[in-house]
Every structure is written in C-alpha cells, then in structure tokens.
Design a protein around this motif. Structure first.
Motif, PDB file in Angstrom:
ATOM      1  N   GLN A 146       7.466  16.991  -2.020  1.00  9.99           N
ATOM      2  CA  GLN A 146       7.481  15.702  -2.704  1.00  9.99           C
ATOM      3  C   GLN A 146       8.158  14.633  -1.838  1.00  9.99           C
ATOM      4  O   GLN A 146       9.166  14.892  -1.194  1.00  9.99           O
ATOM      5  CB  GLN A 146       8.198  15.828  -4.045  1.00  9.99           C
ATOM      6  N   VAL A 147       7.591  13.454  -1.859  1.00 10.17           N
ATOM      7  CA  VAL A 147       8.136  12.342  -1.084  1.00 10.17           C
ATOM      8  C   VAL A 147       8.733  11.319  -2.040  1.00 10.17           C
ATOM      9  O   VAL A 147       8.007  10.699  -2.814  1.00 10.17           O
ATOM     10  CB  VAL A 147       7.036  11.671  -0.234  1.00 10.17           C
ATOM     11  N   PRO A 148      10.037  11.133  -2.026  1.00  9.44           N
ATOM     12  CA  PRO A 148      10.649  10.126  -2.900  1.00  9.44           C
ATOM     13  C   PRO A 148      10.179   8.714  -2.540  1.00  9.44           C
ATOM     14  O   PRO A 148       9.852   8.423  -1.388  1.00  9.44           O
ATOM     15  CB  PRO A 148      12.150  10.291  -2.631  1.00  9.44           C
ATOM     16  N   VAL A 149      10.172   7.838  -3.516  1.00 14.26           N
ATOM     17  CA  VAL A 149       9.724   6.467  -3.295  1.00 14.26           C
ATOM     18  C   VAL A 149      10.632   5.746  -2.297  1.00 14.26           C
ATOM     19  O   VAL A 149      10.166   4.926  -1.496  1.00 14.26           O
ATOM     20  CB  VAL A 149       9.681   5.703  -4.636  1.00 14.26           C
ATOM     21  N   TRP A 150      11.938   6.064  -2.322  1.00 10.11           N
ATOM     22  CA  TRP A 150      12.846   5.365  -1.427  1.00 10.11           C
ATOM     23  C   TRP A 150      12.521   5.658   0.041  1.00 10.11           C
ATOM     24  O   TRP A 150      12.704   4.800   0.912  1.00 10.11           O
ATOM     25  CB  TRP A 150      14.297   5.711  -1.731  1.00 10.11           C
ATOM     26  N   GLN A 151      11.998   6.853   0.327  1.00 13.93           N
ATOM     27  CA  GLN A 151      11.607   7.148   1.701  1.00 13.93           C
ATOM     28  C   GLN A 151      10.382   6.332   2.109  1.00 13.93           C
ATOM     29  O   GLN A 151      10.310   5.839   3.243  1.00 13.93           O
ATOM     30  CB  GLN A 151      11.320   8.648   1.849  1.00 13.93           C
ATOM     31  N   LEU A 152       9.440   6.188   1.191  1.00 11.18           N
ATOM     32  CA  LEU A 152       8.279   5.345   1.473  1.00 11.18           C
ATOM     33  C   LEU A 152       8.690   3.901   1.722  1.00 11.18           C
ATOM     34  O   LEU A 152       8.178   3.239   2.633  1.00 11.18           O
ATOM     35  CB  LEU A 152       7.288   5.415   0.303  1.00 11.18           C
ATOM     36  N   ALA A 153       9.624   3.401   0.923  1.00 14.03           N
ATOM     37  CA  ALA A 153      10.069   2.017   1.063  1.00 14.03           C
ATOM     38  C   ALA A 153      10.788   1.794   2.388  1.00 14.03           C
ATOM     39  O   ALA A 153      10.556   0.797   3.084  1.00 14.03           O
ATOM     40  CB  ALA A 153      10.970   1.634  -0.107  1.00 14.03           C
ATOM     41  N   GLY A 162       0.802  -1.209   0.000  1.00 16.28           N
ATOM     42  CA  GLY A 162       0.000   0.000   0.000  1.00 16.28           C
ATOM     43  C   GLY A 162       0.835   1.259   0.000  1.00 16.28           C
ATOM     44  O   GLY A 162       0.508   2.239  -0.684  1.00 16.28           O
ATOM     45  N   ALA A 163       1.933   1.257   0.760  1.00 17.06           N
ATOM     46  CA  ALA A 163       2.769   2.455   0.864  1.00 17.06           C
ATOM     47  C   ALA A 163       3.518   2.737  -0.432  1.00 17.06           C
ATOM     48  O   ALA A 163       3.601   3.886  -0.881  1.00 17.06           O
ATOM     49  CB  ALA A 163       3.752   2.293   2.020  1.00 17.06           C
ATOM     50  N   ILE A 164       4.065   1.697  -1.050  1.00 12.89           N
ATOM     51  CA  ILE A 164       4.940   1.914  -2.209  1.00 12.89           C
ATOM     52  C   ILE A 164       4.144   2.081  -3.499  1.00 12.89           C
ATOM     53  O   ILE A 164       4.474   2.919  -4.342  1.00 12.89           O
ATOM     54  CB  ILE A 164       5.932   0.737  -2.336  1.00 12.89           C
ATOM     55  N   THR A 165       3.068   1.299  -3.655  1.00 13.02           N
ATOM     56  CA  THR A 165       2.355   1.329  -4.934  1.00 13.02           C
ATOM     57  C   THR A 165       1.402   2.507  -5.060  1.00 13.02           C
ATOM     58  O   THR A 165       1.408   3.215  -6.069  1.00 13.02           O
ATOM     59  CB  THR A 165       1.577   0.020  -5.144  1.00 13.02           C
ATOM     60  N   VAL A 166       0.582   2.718  -4.061  1.00 15.67           N
ATOM     61  CA  VAL A 166      -0.413   3.790  -4.177  1.00 15.67           C
ATOM     62  C   VAL A 166      -0.337   4.776  -3.022  1.00 15.67           C
ATOM     63  O   VAL A 166      -1.263   5.551  -2.800  1.00 15.67           O
ATOM     64  CB  VAL A 166      -1.840   3.204  -4.250  1.00 15.67           C
ATOM     65  N   SER A 201      -5.674   5.327  -1.703  1.00  9.87           N
ATOM     66  CA  SER A 201      -5.160   5.536  -3.052  1.00  9.87           C
ATOM     67  C   SER A 201      -4.998   7.011  -3.383  1.00  9.87           C
ATOM     68  O   SER A 201      -5.490   7.475  -4.411  1.00  9.87           O
ATOM     69  CB  SER A 201      -6.098   4.887  -4.070  1.00  9.87           C
ATOM     70  N   PRO A 202      -4.351   7.788  -2.545  1.00 14.06           N
ATOM     71  CA  PRO A 202      -4.188   9.205  -2.867  1.00 14.06           C
ATOM     72  C   PRO A 202      -3.376   9.427  -4.129  1.00 14.06           C
ATOM     73  O   PRO A 202      -3.576  10.412  -4.836  1.00 14.06           O
ATOM     74  CB  PRO A 202      -3.471   9.765  -1.622  1.00 14.06           C
ATOM     75  N   ASN A 203      -2.461   8.513  -4.429  1.00 10.06           N
ATOM     76  CA  ASN A 203      -1.637   8.682  -5.622  1.00 10.06           C
ATOM     77  C   ASN A 203      -2.405   8.389  -6.907  1.00 10.06           C
ATOM     78  O   ASN A 203      -2.124   8.966  -7.956  1.00 10.06           O
ATOM     79  CB  ASN A 203      -0.411   7.754  -5.534  1.00 10.06           C
ATOM     80  N   LEU A 204      -3.397   7.494  -6.830  1.00  8.48           N
ATOM     81  CA  LEU A 204      -4.181   7.159  -8.006  1.00  8.48           C
ATOM     82  C   LEU A 204      -5.306   8.156  -8.261  1.00  8.48           C
ATOM     83  O   LEU A 204      -5.845   8.212  -9.366  1.00  8.48           O
ATOM     84  CB  LEU A 204      -4.777   5.755  -7.851  1.00  8.48           C
ATOM     85  N   GLY A 205      -5.661   8.918  -7.242  1.00  5.96           N
ATOM     86  CA  GLY A 205      -6.704   9.913  -7.422  1.00  5.96           C
ATOM     87  C   GLY A 205      -8.080   9.334  -7.650  1.00  5.96           C
ATOM     88  O   GLY A 205      -8.939   9.980  -8.275  1.00  5.96           O
TER      89      GLY A 205
END
Length: 601
Positions: A480-487, A58-62, A208-212
C-alpha cells in the motif's frame, strides 16, 4: 514491529527516492513538456505551472495506491525469504544507482528514461541478491525484462508512425490549401474531437488506476470517451471557433481572451476599420533578439563602445571594424559559447527581482586569489552562497530555451540546426495559432496521466522500503502506498521540472527538428496513442521515448531526411542503450558490496 535498527536504511532510501523523483521531473517530465515549449504554444514558465498542477493532481487524486514489491515482477517476492532488512537494502541500492545515473545524465544534458534506469538497477540488484537464475529475464506475462526492453525498439518507431499520420492529416486538410486560415478555424472542432478522445482514453487506461475505469465494460468506456470527445468538439464549435474567427479571420485586435465566453455573438461583432493583420504570436523557431542596451549608471558593462554615426567612418575606424570582425570570425567554439552565456547573464542582471540581485552579487564578487580558506575569500563566499541558492532556484525560469535549441551562430551546431530548419516548411502564424490550443489540451492531459501512472516508478520502491521498515516483514506482492508519499514525491517531481528541467529541454524539441503548434500537437497525440496501444498488451513503455519517436516521425513529414537532426537522435539512442548496463552494474555492485561486506558477529 518496526525495524528500528534499520532506520538509517529507511532514511537513506527516502533521500534517494526523492532524488529519483527530482530527476524524473528534470529529465522525463521536462522532455514531455519540451514539445509544447519548443512550439511556443506555451512559455517555459507556463509549462512549469501547468506541469506542477497536473502532475500533482494526477498523482494525488487518481494515482496508484499500490506499488509492486518487485518492480514489474523482475524479482520474485519469495527470493527475499521474508527478510525485510535485505528487501529494504535491495531497493535502497536500486534507487541509489538509478537516481545517480539519471542525475549525471541530466547534468550533462543527456536524456534517458527514469523508468528504464530503475528497472535496470532492480535487475542488477536482483542478480547480486538471489542470482541471475532468479531474475525474470523472459516475457513473464508482459512484466519480465524481455517484455520491458522490447518496447525500447518498438515504441519510438510506432509512435513516429502515429505522429506522422496525424500531421499528414492536418497537412492535407489545412496546410496544402490556397487559403489555409479558414480551413484551420472551421476544422478545429474535428481535431479537438480527436485530441479529447485520445486524452480521455489516456486517463481511462493510463491515468486512473485508483478509479478502476479500465475495468469497466467496453460499451461504458466507448460511451465515456466518445461522449467526452463529442462534448469538447461541441464546446469548441460554440466558443472556440467564434473566438478564433474574430482574431484571425476578422483580424480584430481588440478581442480579449475572456471574450470566448460570448460564443456565437462574436461572429456578429464588427471588426475595427484599421484591422489589417491578426494579433497572434509569432511561432517561428528563430526570432530576432532584442539588442542588449545599457540601462544607465547601473549597467554591468565595464567598457563603453564607441558609437559611430553612419557615413562618418574614418580610415582608422574602418580598420578597427575590419580587425574586430576578423577576430570575431576566428573565435573558438568555447569563446562563442562563453559570449552567448555572458549575453544571457547580462540580460538577467538587468531584470527585476531576486534573480537580478543574485546575478549581480555573483558578478560583482568573484573569488579572489589563493585558496578558499583565505580570509578575503571566506568573506566573499559568505556573500556568494545565498546568491548561488537563489540562482539555483530561479535560473531555470529565465533560461532562453529556444536560443539554446537553435545553437550558437558561427558554430558547427548552429550551422547544422540552420540546415535542419531550412528544410522545414513554415506555415502562417494564424494557422498555427489555432493548433496551439489543441496542443495545450494534449500536453496537460499527458501530464495528468504521467503524474497518475508514472509516479509509481519513484514511489514504488520507496513504498516497499517504508512498508518493510514499519511492519518488520518483507512487503507483500502489493504494498500500500500512503497518500503522503504520493504528495511528497509529486511535489519533488515538480521541483525538478522547475529548477533543472531546462537542462534537458535545451537539447530536445527544436534540437531534433523544427517545431510548430500543428506539428507539436501531432507529436503529443502520436505518443499518447502509442502508450495506449502498449498498455492494452500490458507492455511497459517510456513516454519520453514515445514523444522522441513521434518528433522524428513528424520531422520526416517535411519530405527529406535533412529536416531531422540525426546526430542528436543518435546521441539519444546511445544514452538509452547505455542506461541498461550502467544502471544495472551500479545497482548490482552496490548490493554486492553491502551484502558481502566484512562485519563483526
């Protein structure tokens, strides 16, 4: 340009961000999975696996790719006057205060909200930085402190009502029937429909905030949610109903888990002639514990008990047994707790794998007399340190959650929990087995939504610190939040659940009221619906508070207040309320000290 002179602030902020994420997993996520584990729908190890997969997925994908600079609009961005260094320091102090408080609470098995801890810490930092007048105390379009803390009282109550309504529906449709097993099997697609619809809405609006997806037209959202719910219900009718029908109605103990793929063909499969009872797990809260027996010469017991055959008791032996029973009855609470801990440790020392080696090493190499710097103690410590690391990593996976929740027999806590369980109706295992699958669906979806949405609570301040440090200017309203921080932080959350989540699970779930799969899925769906309702009005709410409120609501469906352990509920409420002033004070004091510390020009 990067603020190289403040690299140490970024490093410290990174440490506390990871500590906050670790505590989020050990506290919030552990509480979210406590319902499923307490209901015995899944084991603690399975909860670790599913929790890790769906939290990270959930964190990394959406997951959200943006984080509000000032958490939920508590401090206006203009208050920093474009001073990136002060902004970095502010959020580092907030993370330090929030993570330290939640870590202390987790250590003492006190469940608190990581979200409320961070919000309170940011408010305290805001007062120390720009003054109380600049902090958004009011509603502020659902993002101010007034709106945030309004959910503290409303969310648990509303969640309790939703959870109770769903469980009463299950109770009326299934549990009150003279023969509830067929009703549970044949009505399961309807409850899969409800669960899948609620879970889909959770993903759309909270996960799904990233998918809108939440910005799509109403007809589109309705079509997706109802279509998904209907699709899951249809699949359950085709594959799940025949599978469970064969297991619990035909009592076919030869059915394997993969045979659900046979679908309707299972309805025509003949059951064995000797099938007398359904092969389903036992979902009772309290189950008979296996006796701890010696394993030969490698047994850890230092003394051998005299085993006396029945009918051969002499007068001396009878006196010894009476004296032993009297001594046991007079044991103090600490002694009874120590006996229970020693029993668990003895079991762990008889298992296979690295934990057995670690437990045996610690048991066989106690610290000697004198201080730690004595030479013999230094040699012992060299053996104990690797074993302590292994125990810290693996102890939680083997912890007996259910035994800890039910309390120790002979203690006031054990007697209290026995009274609570006595007022909860026990339903057939065949019926509960049907709802265990529904609960797994709701638990995994809730974990997915939590990882996608609540990851911002930990990554938001860290993203602000990183943005200010790497660019040299105060972060804008949306960093902006980089993906590596989410991971990184999602992995840290999972690590917290795996290694230390047991410390919170043991005081949740069955510690509040008796759990079962039908009750558990009602609790989780009630909490999910509450989160959805609050999200539609832009009101932040703690998922862990919602699941606690739903637990109490479902517990009251037993028809008496005695079915709920209100002492534990009272302790939870006290810890929730205490979080606000304590985290705020810690954050404000830290920020005030650093801002006003004497320094050379």
């Amino acid at each position: 340009m990067a603020l190289d002179q403040y690299t140490y602030v970024f490093v410290i902020g990174t440490f506390f961000a990871m500590l906050d994420a670790y505590n989020n997993g050990a506290n919030d996520v552990a509480n979210a999975w406590a319902t499923s584990v307490s209901s015995r729908s899944i084991s603690y190890r399975q909860a670790m696996i599913f929790g890790t997969i769906f939290e990270m997925l959930g964190a990394i994908t959406v997951g959200s790719r943006t984080a509000e600079t000032i958490k939920n609009g508590i401090i206006p961005n203009s208050a920093f006057r474009d001073n990136a260094g002060v902004q970095m320091l502010a959020f580092t102090c907030a993370l330090a205060a929030a993570s330290s408080w939640v870590m202390w609470c987790t250590r003492h098995s006190a469940h608190v909200s990581s979200t409320y801890s961070l919000i309170s810490a940011v408010a305290g930092v805001g007062v120390a930085t720009v003054g109380a007048s600049k902090v958004q105390w009011g509603w502020n379009d659902g993002k101010g402190l007034g709106a945030i803390f309004a959910g503290l009282g409303m969310a648990p109550a509303i969640s309790g009502c939703f959870g109770a309504a769903i469980f009463m529906l299950i109770k009326l449709v299934v549990h009150v029937r003279k023969n509830p097993v067929p009703w549970a099997v044949y009505s399961s697609p309807f409850f899969f429909l409800i669960a899948a619809t609620v879970c889909t809405l959770s993903v759309v609006y909270k996960g799904s905030p990233n998918l809108g997806l939440n910005k799509k037209p109403s007809w589109y959202i309705a079509a997706v949610t109802m279509g998904t719910g209907a699709g899951v219900a249809l699949l359950s009718a085709l594959f799940f109903v025949p599978f469970v029908h064969a297991k619990v109605i035909k009592r076919d103990y030869t059915v394997k888990w993969w045979m659900f793929l046979m679908g309707p063909a299972l309805l025509k499969r003949p059951a064995p002639a000797d099938a007398d009872r359904a092969n389903v797990p036992n979902y009772a809260v309290i189950q008979e514990d296996e006796d701890l027996s010696s394993t030969g010469p490698e047994s850890d017991t230092n003394t051998t008990e005299n085993k006396i055959a029945p009918g051969t008791l002499s007068e001396d032996n009878e006196k010894k047994l009476v004296a032993a029973e009297a001594t046991s009855a007079q044991a103090t609470y600490k002694e009874l707790a120590a006996q229970a801990t020693n029993k668990l440790h003895a079991k762990l020392r008889q298992q296979r794998g690295p934990l057995r080696w670690a437990m045996r090493t610690l048991h066989n190499n106690p610290m000697g007399p004198g201080q730690i710097y004595e030479f013999h103690n230094m040699k012992i410590l060299a053996k104990r340190i690797p074993a302590m690391i292994v125990c810290g990593a693996l102890y939680g996976m083997n912890y007996d959650i259910h035994a800890a929740q039910t309390g120790i027999a002979g203690t006031p806590e054990g007697e209290r929990m026995a009274r609570v369980y006595a007022h909860a109706t026990k339903y057939p295992n065949e019926v509960e087995h049907t709802y265990s699958f529904v609960q797994i669906l709701t638990a995994c979806t809730a974990s997915f939504a939590h990882g996608a949405n609540d990851i911002g609570n930990s990554v938001g301040p860290w993203a602000v610190i990183y943005s200010a440090w790497s660019t040299g200017s105060a972060a804008s309203s949306k960093a902006q939040v980089p993906v590596w921080q989410l991971a990184v932080l999602s992995a840290t959350i999972s690590l917290g659940l795996i290694t230390y989540g047991y410390n919170i699970m043991k005081v949740m779930g069955n510690k509040i009221t008796s759990h079962s799969p039908s009750r558990g899925c009602s609790m989780e769906m009630g909490a999910a619906i509450t989160v959805l309702v609050f999200s539609q009005y832009s009101l932040p709410v703690s998922t862990s508070m919602c699941i606690t409120g739903a637990t109490v609501g479902v517990g009251l469906c037993n028809g008496t207040f005695k079915a709920v352990n209100f002492q534990r509920v009272g302790l939870l409420v006290i810890s929730w309320i205490a979080t606000i002033p304590i985290a705020a004070t810690l954050g404000g004091v830290l920020m005030g000290l650093f801002l006003n510390a004497p320094h050379f020009l």
